[in-house]
Design a protein around this motif. Structure first.
Motif, PDB file in Angstrom:
ATOM      1  N   HIS A 224       0.809  -1.225   0.000  1.00 46.88           N
ATOM      2  CA  HIS A 224       0.000   0.000   0.000  1.00 46.88           C
ATOM      3  C   HIS A 224       0.844   1.278   0.000  1.00 46.88           C
ATOM      4  O   HIS A 224       0.287   2.377   0.122  1.00 46.88           O
ATOM      5  CB  HIS A 224      -0.922  -0.010   1.215  1.00 46.88           C
ATOM      6  CG  HIS A 224      -1.827  -1.203   1.272  1.00 46.88           C
ATOM      7  ND1 HIS A 224      -2.828  -1.430   0.358  1.00 46.88           N
ATOM      8  CD2 HIS A 224      -1.849  -2.270   2.122  1.00 46.88           C
ATOM      9  CE1 HIS A 224      -3.445  -2.557   0.640  1.00 46.88           C
ATOM     10  NE2 HIS A 224      -2.871  -3.090   1.704  1.00 46.88           N
ATOM     11  N   LEU A 225       2.145   1.155  -0.108  1.00 46.90           N
ATOM     12  CA  LEU A 225       2.988   2.350  -0.127  1.00 46.90           C
ATOM     13  C   LEU A 225       2.634   3.262  -1.295  1.00 46.90           C
ATOM     14  O   LEU A 225       2.326   2.797  -2.401  1.00 46.90           O
ATOM     15  CB  LEU A 225       4.465   1.950  -0.244  1.00 46.90           C
ATOM     16  CG  LEU A 225       5.116   1.292   0.966  1.00 46.90           C
ATOM     17  CD1 LEU A 225       6.512   0.814   0.595  1.00 46.90           C
ATOM     18  CD2 LEU A 225       5.184   2.255   2.139  1.00 46.90           C
ATOM     19  N   ILE A 226       2.708   4.558  -1.063  1.00 48.29           N
ATOM     20  CA  ILE A 226       2.534   5.525  -2.148  1.00 48.29           C
ATOM     21  C   ILE A 226       3.747   5.478  -3.071  1.00 48.29           C
ATOM     22  O   ILE A 226       3.621   5.426  -4.295  1.00 48.29           O
ATOM     23  CB  ILE A 226       2.305   6.933  -1.580  1.00 48.29           C
ATOM     24  CG1 ILE A 226       1.003   6.963  -0.782  1.00 48.29           C
ATOM     25  CG2 ILE A 226       2.272   7.974  -2.701  1.00 48.29           C
ATOM     26  CD1 ILE A 226       0.767   8.240   0.004  1.00 48.29           C
ATOM     27  N   TYR A 227       4.937   5.517  -2.470  1.00 51.09           N
ATOM     28  CA  TYR A 227       6.180   5.298  -3.205  1.00 51.09           C
ATOM     29  C   TYR A 227       6.696   3.921  -2.811  1.00 51.09           C
ATOM     30  O   TYR A 227       6.968   3.678  -1.632  1.00 51.09           O
ATOM     31  CB  TYR A 227       7.231   6.356  -2.851  1.00 51.09           C
ATOM     32  CG  TYR A 227       6.880   7.764  -3.255  1.00 51.09           C
ATOM     33  CD1 TYR A 227       7.282   8.279  -4.480  1.00 51.09           C
ATOM     34  CD2 TYR A 227       6.165   8.590  -2.392  1.00 51.09           C
ATOM     35  CE1 TYR A 227       6.975   9.585  -4.844  1.00 51.09           C
ATOM     36  CE2 TYR A 227       5.854   9.887  -2.746  1.00 51.09           C
ATOM     37  CZ  TYR A 227       6.258  10.386  -3.975  1.00 51.09           C
ATOM     38  OH  TYR A 227       5.952  11.671  -4.328  1.00 51.09           O
ATOM     39  N   SER A 228       6.849   3.027  -3.756  1.00 47.37           N
ATOM     40  CA  SER A 228       7.324   1.679  -3.458  1.00 47.37           C
ATOM     41  C   SER A 228       8.767   1.718  -2.961  1.00 47.37           C
ATOM     42  O   SER A 228       9.467   2.723  -3.110  1.00 47.37           O
ATOM     43  CB  SER A 228       7.239   0.801  -4.705  1.00 47.37           C
ATOM     44  OG  SER A 228       8.227   1.204  -5.662  1.00 47.37           O
ATOM     45  N   ILE A 229       9.203   0.604  -2.380  1.00 49.25           N
ATOM     46  CA  ILE A 229      10.584   0.544  -1.898  1.00 49.25           C
ATOM     47  C   ILE A 229      11.589   0.784  -3.020  1.00 49.25           C
ATOM     48  O   ILE A 229      12.519   1.589  -2.847  1.00 49.25           O
ATOM     49  CB  ILE A 229      10.833  -0.793  -1.165  1.00 49.25           C
ATOM     50  CG1 ILE A 229      10.072  -0.812   0.161  1.00 49.25           C
ATOM     51  CG2 ILE A 229      12.331  -1.014  -0.928  1.00 49.25           C
ATOM     52  CD1 ILE A 229      10.133  -2.135   0.911  1.00 49.25           C
ATOM     53  N   PRO A 230      11.461   0.153  -4.192  1.00 54.18           N
ATOM     54  CA  PRO A 230      12.413   0.472  -5.264  1.00 54.18           C
ATOM     55  C   PRO A 230      12.381   1.941  -5.681  1.00 54.18           C
ATOM     56  O   PRO A 230      13.427   2.531  -5.964  1.00 54.18           O
ATOM     57  CB  PRO A 230      11.973  -0.439  -6.411  1.00 54.18           C
ATOM     58  CG  PRO A 230      11.293  -1.585  -5.743  1.00 54.18           C
ATOM     59  CD  PRO A 230      10.590  -0.973  -4.563  1.00 54.18           C
ATOM     60  N   GLU A 231      11.187   2.540  -5.711  1.00 50.50           N
ATOM     61  CA  GLU A 231      11.096   3.969  -6.040  1.00 50.50           C
ATOM     62  C   GLU A 231      11.824   4.813  -5.007  1.00 50.50           C
ATOM     63  O   GLU A 231      12.605   5.717  -5.355  1.00 50.50           O
ATOM     64  CB  GLU A 231       9.624   4.398  -6.108  1.00 50.50           C
ATOM     65  CG  GLU A 231       8.877   3.977  -7.340  1.00 50.50           C
ATOM     66  CD  GLU A 231       7.454   4.483  -7.308  1.00 50.50           C
ATOM     67  OE1 GLU A 231       7.139   5.393  -8.102  1.00 50.50           O
ATOM     68  OE2 GLU A 231       6.652   3.995  -6.478  1.00 50.50           O
ATOM     69  N   LEU A 232      11.540   4.559  -3.726  1.00 53.79           N
ATOM     70  CA  LEU A 232      12.184   5.328  -2.663  1.00 53.79           C
ATOM     71  C   LEU A 232      13.694   5.218  -2.738  1.00 53.79           C
ATOM     72  O   LEU A 232      14.418   6.217  -2.684  1.00 53.79           O
ATOM     73  CB  LEU A 232      11.715   4.831  -1.295  1.00 53.79           C
ATOM     74  CG  LEU A 232      10.316   5.184  -0.829  1.00 53.79           C
ATOM     75  CD1 LEU A 232      10.029   4.477   0.488  1.00 53.79           C
ATOM     76  CD2 LEU A 232      10.163   6.679  -0.670  1.00 53.79           C
ATOM     77  N   PHE A 233      14.171   3.978  -2.840  1.00 55.89           N
ATOM     78  CA  PHE A 233      15.612   3.741  -2.855  1.00 55.89           C
ATOM     79  C   PHE A 233      16.260   4.446  -4.038  1.00 55.89           C
ATOM     80  O   PHE A 233      17.285   5.131  -3.891  1.00 55.89           O
ATOM     81  CB  PHE A 233      15.882   2.236  -2.907  1.00 55.89           C
ATOM     82  CG  PHE A 233      17.299   1.860  -2.587  1.00 55.89           C
ATOM     83  CD1 PHE A 233      17.641   1.441  -1.311  1.00 55.89           C
ATOM     84  CD2 PHE A 233      18.296   1.926  -3.548  1.00 55.89           C
ATOM     85  CE1 PHE A 233      18.950   1.088  -1.000  1.00 55.89           C
ATOM     86  CE2 PHE A 233      19.602   1.586  -3.252  1.00 55.89           C
ATOM     87  CZ  PHE A 233      19.935   1.167  -1.980  1.00 55.89           C
TER      88      PHE A 233
END
Length: 300
Positions: A224-233
């Motif tokens: 449910h993240l707005i920015y996924s973990i790969p996006e954030l990283f």
């Protein structure tokens, strides 16, 4: 003998790979015991900085075994790692999900804000009457990372962990500064164990739950993240060179104290579980500070 690999068996296998740091050395959790490994590393960031993976460390010979309940567990990545957080990364009830002009809001926490897993978290006392818990999925940087693509992001992540990104909400409101609100000494925790990415069943759907005094408050997942973990990283790495052992907190889902007005008090017990890892549990104490943030700001 042949075994049929079921989800139940997979869960047991992954739990065995939980890595932990204690005052007696690094270990691998096996049920109610910790298998201490034959290594001179003092925390789990050190092998990452040496170019190893946590899977490499997990294959080291076992030199001793201690009961989990008897172990003095320390913060798994030591005190030198950079800790990055992100604000407003889960949808809130009644509010539209926004991307803030295309970039998430990143901030840093002082490493001195960490306590050991299962140790006491210290509320800032009168400085913060709205002291909040925030269960989050933490991801651990596995190798030097700068200008990493979203496609390659997972290959740069070593592990996941549970995190409590405790926050002095009234300090954030008055100062407008999340770093000050989240960096008081000994108010946050990460751990107690790390789960290598090779053992994460579904990296797109990592659960995060928190309880206060046994009552379930947060219950969500990274799906449910707005920015996924790969996006954030990837986005953070476009601006910052991340080092092995650094931590990226991915945001707290709804159910925090700020969402309900139910903040923490002295003697509360906060427990956080991520991806089926052993819960991160901390009790709350209050410092003797008598000056409020409003008084401090007014003096200036």
């Amino acid at each position: 003998m042949t075994y049929r690999l079921t989800l139940r068996h997979l869960t047991i296998q992954y739990a065995v790979m939980e890595m932990i740091a204690t005052v007696d050395g690094l270990g691998r959790v096996n049920g109610d015991c910790i298998e201490l490994l034959s290594t001179e590393f003092s925390d789990l960031a050190e092998p990452l900085r040496a170019g190893l993976t946590l899977d490499d460390v997990g294959t080291y010979p076992v030199r001793d075994e201690i009961a989990y309940s008897d172990a003095k567990i320390i913060t798994p990545l030591g005190r030198g790692a950079a800790i990055w957080g992100v604000g407003s990364n889960y949808p809130r009830a009644g509010k539209a999900s926004t991307r803030h002009g295309g970039l998430p809001t990143f901030f840093m926490k002082a490493p001195t804000s960490l306590v050991d897993p299962h140790a006491t978290i210290w509320s800032p006392g009168a400085m913060a009457t709205e002291f909040d818990y925030e269960g989050e999925v933490a991801v651990v940087v596995g190798k030097p990372s700068f200008d990493v693509s979203e496609y390659d992001a997972w290959s740069h992540i070593a592990a996941i962990a549970a995190a409590n990104d405790s926050t002095a909400r009234d300090v954030m409101t008055v100062t407008g500064n999340p770093v000050l609100a989240k960096s008081f000494p000994e108010i946050a925790a990460i751990g107690p164990t790390l789960l290598p990415m090779s053992s994460v069943v579904d990296r797109e759907d990592i659960t995060v739950k928190s309880w206060v005094n046994g009552e379930l408050r947060q219950d969500s997942s990274t799906a449910h993240l707005i920015y996924s973990i790969p996006e954030l990283f990837s986005l953070l790495s476009r601006f910052v060179r991340l080092a092995p052992g650094d931590v990226l907190l991915t945001g707290g889902p709804e159910g925090r104290g700020v969402d309900s007005g139910r903040f923490l008090a002295a003697d509360d017990i906060v427990s956080i579980s991520v991806g089926g890892l052993r819960p991160l549990t901390n009790s709350v104490r209050s410092r003797s500070s008598t000056r409020t943030i409003q008084e401090l700001v007014k003096e200036k």
